[in-house]
Design a protein around this motif. Structure first.
Motif, short mmCIF file in Angstrom:
data_model
loop_
_atom_site.label_atom_id
_atom_site.label_comp_id
_atom_site.label_asym_id
_atom_site.label_seq_id
_atom_site.Cartn_x
_atom_site.Cartn_y
_atom_site.Cartn_z
N MET A 105 0.76 -1.27 0.09
CA MET A 105 0.17 0.05 0.08
C MET A 105 0.87 1.17 -0.04
SD MET A 105 -1.52 2.74 1.87
CE MET A 105 -1.44 2.17 3.73
N VAL A 106 1.95 1.37 0.79
CA VAL A 106 3.00 2.45 0.89
C VAL A 106 3.41 2.69 -0.52
CG1 VAL A 106 5.14 3.11 1.64
CG2 VAL A 106 3.42 2.13 3.25
N LEU A 107 3.80 1.64 -1.23
CA LEU A 107 4.34 1.73 -2.54
C LEU A 107 3.42 2.25 -3.76
CD1 LEU A 107 6.50 -1.53 -2.74
CD2 LEU A 107 7.41 0.67 -2.78
N GLN A 108 2.06 2.04 -3.47
CA GLN A 108 1.16 2.49 -4.36
C GLN A 108 0.83 3.79 -4.15
OE1 GLN A 108 -2.06 -0.35 -3.25
NE2 GLN A 108 -1.24 -1.81 -4.76
N GLU A 109 1.01 4.29 -2.85
CA GLU A 109 0.34 5.85 -2.48
C GLU A 109 1.38 6.56 -2.14
OE1 GLU A 109 -2.82 6.32 -2.39
OE2 GLU A 109 -3.78 4.44 -2.00
N SER A 110 2.87 6.03 -2.39
CA SER A 110 3.94 6.94 -1.87
C SER A 110 4.16 8.18 -2.68
CB SER A 110 5.25 6.28 -1.99
OG SER A 110 5.42 5.83 -2.97
N LEU A 116 3.93 8.86 4.09
CA LEU A 116 3.58 7.16 4.42
C LEU A 116 4.84 6.42 4.44
CD1 LEU A 116 0.29 6.53 2.42
CD2 LEU A 116 0.58 7.07 4.82
N ALA A 117 5.85 6.57 3.15
CA ALA A 117 6.93 5.93 2.95
C ALA A 117 7.68 6.34 4.01
CB ALA A 117 7.69 6.26 1.43
N ALA A 118 8.04 7.56 4.52
CA ALA A 118 8.79 7.96 5.64
C ALA A 118 8.75 7.43 6.96
CB ALA A 118 8.83 9.33 5.79
N ASN A 119 7.28 7.13 6.90
CA ASN A 119 6.97 6.76 8.35
C ASN A 119 7.26 5.03 8.35
OD1 ASN A 119 6.26 8.90 9.80
ND2 ASN A 119 4.09 8.98 8.99
N PHE A 120 6.73 4.65 7.25
CA PHE A 120 7.08 3.12 7.24
C PHE A 120 8.51 2.61 7.44
CE2 PHE A 120 7.70 -1.03 5.13
CZ PHE A 120 6.51 -1.98 5.55
N TYR A 121 9.27 3.60 6.55
CA TYR A 121 10.91 3.05 6.82
C TYR A 121 11.50 3.43 8.06
CZ TYR A 121 15.71 3.53 6.17
OH TYR A 121 17.14 3.41 6.14
N LYS A 122 10.92 4.44 8.79
CA LYS A 122 11.20 4.97 10.19
C LYS A 122 10.95 4.07 11.22
CE LYS A 122 9.17 7.93 12.63
NZ LYS A 122 8.51 9.18 13.03
#
Length: 202
Positions: A105-110, A116-122
Motif C-alpha cells: 500500500m505504501v508503494l502504491q500511495e507514496s 507514508l513511505a517515510a513513516n514506514f521506513y522509520k
C-alpha cells in the motif's frame, strides 16, 4: 465500556483491512470510523488524522512483532546457528503478511503521500536493521565475527533473507514463502555470509 487501547486495536484492524482493499487515499476517516463501529469524534480523539493513524498502525504492528523477537546471544550457541536464528527472526518481521500488505500500500500511495513511505521506513525497515545490527555488534565484541560496519552488514543480511521474496509477493503476486522455505533460505544466507562462495583454488 472499552478502554482507549481496546478501541485503538479495533480501529487498527479496520484500517488494515480498509487500506489493503481500497488504498490509503480512497479510505476516508468517516469510512474508518464506520468500519470500527465508532463515531468520527472518537476516531479524531484517538488519532488527529489519517496520517497519524497510519503511523500508529505501523508502530503497533511492528512493536508486536519486535516484542516476539529474541535474538540469541548465548555463547553456547555456535555462530552459524545463532545467525540462522537471527535471520529467521528478521524474516518473520519482513515477510509478515500484514507488513507486506502495508508495504504494498505504501508503494502504491507514496507519490501522493510521501510521508507514508517515510513513516514506514522509520518505524519498520530501519528498526529491523537496528535490531539485527545490535545482535551483530555483540558478536563482534565477543570476537565471533569481524565486521567494520554492523549497520551496513545488517542491511545486507536483511536484503539477502527478505528482499527477493518481498518483491516477488508485491510485484509478482507470488505467495509468501512457507516456513520451510524461509528456514532453507536462512541456512543458505548464513553460510554465504560466514564462508562466502568463492571456489577454492586448485
Amino acid at each position: 465500556m472499552r478502554s482507549d487501547e481496546e478501541t485503538k486495536q479495533i480501529v487498527f484492524d479496520a484500517a488494515r483491512r480498509a487500506f489493503a482493499v481500497d488504498g490509503y487515499a480512497a479510505t476516508s476517516t468517516e469510512e474508518l470510523a464506520r468500519r470500527a463501529g465508532i463515531s468520527t469524534k472518537t476516531l479524531y480523539r484517538l488519532f488527529p488524522g489519517k496520517a497519524a493513524l497510519f503511523e500508529a498502525l505501523c508502530v503497533d504492528r511492528l512493536e508486536r512483532l519486535l516484542s516476539a523477537v529474541d535474538l540469541q546471544t548465548n555463547d553456547e550457541v555456535d555462530i552459524e546457528t545463532g545467525l540462522r536464528a537471527a535471520l529467521l527472526a528478521c524474516a518473520d518481521l519482513a515477510l509478515d503478511p500484514d507488513v507486506v500488505a502495508l508495504q504494498r500500500m505504501v508503494l502504491q500511495e507514496s507519490a501522493a503521500f510521501p510521508e507514508l513511505a517515510a513513516n514506514f521506513y522509520k518505524n519498520g525497515i530501519s528498526r529491523t536493521v537496528t535490531t539485527l545490527a545490535g545482535w551483530l555488534r555483540v558478536q563482534v565484541k565477543r570476537k565471533r565475527l569481524a565486521i567494520d560496519d554492523v549497520e551496513e552488514a545488517a542491511g545486507i543480511l536483511i536484503g539477502m533473507i527478505a528482499s527477493a521474496p518481498q518483491r516477488a509477493a508485491i510485484y509478482g503476486g507470488v505467495p509468501l514463502p512457507s516456513r520451510k522455505d524461509i528456514e532453507r533460505r536462512a541456512r543458505i544466507c548464513a553460510v554465504l555470509f560466514l564462508d562466502g562462495c568463492r571456489a577454492a583454488p586448485k
